[in-house]
Design an enzyme around this catalytic site. Sequence first.
Site, PDB file in Angstrom:
ATOM      1  N   HIS A 187       0.843  -1.193   0.000  1.00  0.00           N
ATOM      2  CA  HIS A 187       0.000   0.000   0.000  1.00  0.00           C
ATOM      3  C   HIS A 187       0.879   1.243   0.000  1.00  0.00           C
ATOM      4  O   HIS A 187       2.072   1.166   0.271  1.00  0.00           O
ATOM      5  CB  HIS A 187      -0.889   0.025   1.256  1.00  0.00           C
ATOM      6  CG  HIS A 187      -0.101   0.174   2.525  1.00  0.00           C
ATOM      7  ND1 HIS A 187       0.605  -0.867   3.097  1.00  0.00           N
ATOM      8  CD2 HIS A 187       0.145   1.260   3.313  1.00  0.00           C
ATOM      9  CE1 HIS A 187       1.224  -0.446   4.189  1.00  0.00           C
ATOM     10  NE2 HIS A 187       0.971   0.851   4.340  1.00  0.00           N
ATOM     11  N   ARG A 254       6.308  -9.416  15.922  1.00  0.00           N
ATOM     12  CA  ARG A 254       6.929  -8.133  15.581  1.00  0.00           C
ATOM     13  C   ARG A 254       5.989  -6.997  15.934  1.00  0.00           C
ATOM     14  O   ARG A 254       4.768  -7.127  15.820  1.00  0.00           O
ATOM     15  CB  ARG A 254       7.230  -8.117  14.079  1.00  0.00           C
ATOM     16  CG  ARG A 254       7.678  -6.775  13.573  1.00  0.00           C
ATOM     17  CD  ARG A 254       8.120  -6.869  12.121  1.00  0.00           C
ATOM     18  NE  ARG A 254       8.546  -5.577  11.675  1.00  0.00           N
ATOM     19  CZ  ARG A 254       7.814  -4.758  10.936  1.00  0.00           C
ATOM     20  NH1 ARG A 254       6.604  -5.111  10.547  1.00  0.00           N
ATOM     21  NH2 ARG A 254       8.287  -3.581  10.590  1.00  0.00           N
TER      22      ARG A 254
HETATM   23  O1  LIG Z   1       4.668  -2.399  10.245  1.00  0.00           O
HETATM   24  C1  LIG Z   1       5.280  -1.981   9.277  1.00  0.00           C
HETATM   25  O2  LIG Z   1       6.469  -2.190   9.090  1.00  0.00           O
HETATM   26  C2  LIG Z   1       4.562  -1.175   8.219  1.00  0.00           C
HETATM   27  C3  LIG Z   1       3.378  -0.433   8.734  1.00  0.00           C
HETATM   28  C4  LIG Z   1       2.717   0.421   7.700  1.00  0.00           C
HETATM   29  O3  LIG Z   1       3.171   0.551   6.599  1.00  0.00           O
HETATM   30  C5  LIG Z   1       1.458   1.118   8.040  1.00  0.00           C
HETATM   31  O4  LIG Z   1       0.916   0.903   9.139  1.00  0.00           O
HETATM   32  O5  LIG Z   1       0.985   1.901   7.184  1.00  0.00           O
HETATM   33 FE   LIG Z   2       2.201   2.176   5.536  1.00  0.00          FE
END
Ligand SMILES: O=C(O)CCC(=O)C(=O)O
Ligand SMILES: [Fe+2]
Length: 334
Positions: A187, A254
């Site tokens: 995204h 994570r």
């Molecule tokens: O958790 C991640 O590394 C990416 C999170 C992310 O892209 C978002 O929350 O928009």
């Molecule tokens: Fe993001």
Amino acid sequence: MVAFGYAIFNEKVCSKVNSQYQLLFFPSAIDFVSFTRRDKIAKDLAKIFSEWGFVQVVNHGVKTEVIDAMQTQAKKFFDLPLEQKEKAKLTRPGGSSTNEGFGYGVDSGFFYVGRPWIDRFQKSMEDYNKSLDKLTIQILELCAEGLGLKSSTFTEPYLGTAGDCIARFNYYPPCPLPSLTLGLGAHTDPNLLTILHQCSVGGLQICHGHGSWFSVKPSPNSFIINVGDSFEAWTNGRFKSVKHRAVVNETQSRLSIVYFSNPLPHSIMSVPHKLIDCEHPLEFRPAFTWLDYKTHLLETHKKNNNNNNNNNDGGRTSKLWLLRRKSILNQKVK
Ligand SMILES: O=C(O)CCC(=O)C(=O)O
Ligand SMILES: [Fe+2]
């Protein structure tokens, strides 16, 4: 097993990149201590944002305790039994991502979870938001300088306040078959700037060039900052809002803390004249407010939910709204 509905069939998850974090490209880090060479830092930042859309910053001035407090609180929450977390209504609807998320907008007072949960986090969240707000302003000033604009070009709409910002936690439980799914699908972020902190378990991947995915190696005390769709539009495409995703880990959970920064809802983002010339004709809306765009995003989201449409198109249709001529969408959003 990966539960039905979470397996990804339309996107290749490369398990080689997925399981190891050596294959990374690291956008060059900007050292915030060496402010004596501000013009060089500003130029480097603008170059990285126009080529990669992502940068990693170290020595950013946010206290380690402030980051640690957020991590600790979040960990406490995500370690709770699932039934308890579900009571807090924390999962976001839609999409085929396997993460659990939870966020809080200090100024908008907008919660993804119930008030009783937020109360426990309030103090750490507020400290975090305050520090990241400051960092946002520094970055935006450097961005303007790097593009040869007046330092305050992108911070004026903030009116010295936090703007419409949201901090969110993403928790990715371990997954026995990481090559079959994603923690968060590809995204772009619709907001202005995103400031991400990932724990020692990496998982963030950035799309660069002709669709290659690069893993970003976690680095303690650093932030990864990326350009969102609104900023790409505001800079007339000089900065790139780049696709990214999160992969999951076979054995370890994570946690990432994401701070989505925006100006105040009614403030106007108008493309600076200096960024429009023969080489860079105006491709985006000449002016828009974050509120207009946010309203559009929420309506699209609602429509998709009503139609039970879980298709995550990575923000492709939302980006369309920002473009001046819809016909250029296919070149801009691949
Ligand atoms: O958790 C991640 O590394 C990416 C999170 C992310 O892209 C978002 O929350 O928009
Ligand atoms: Fe993001």
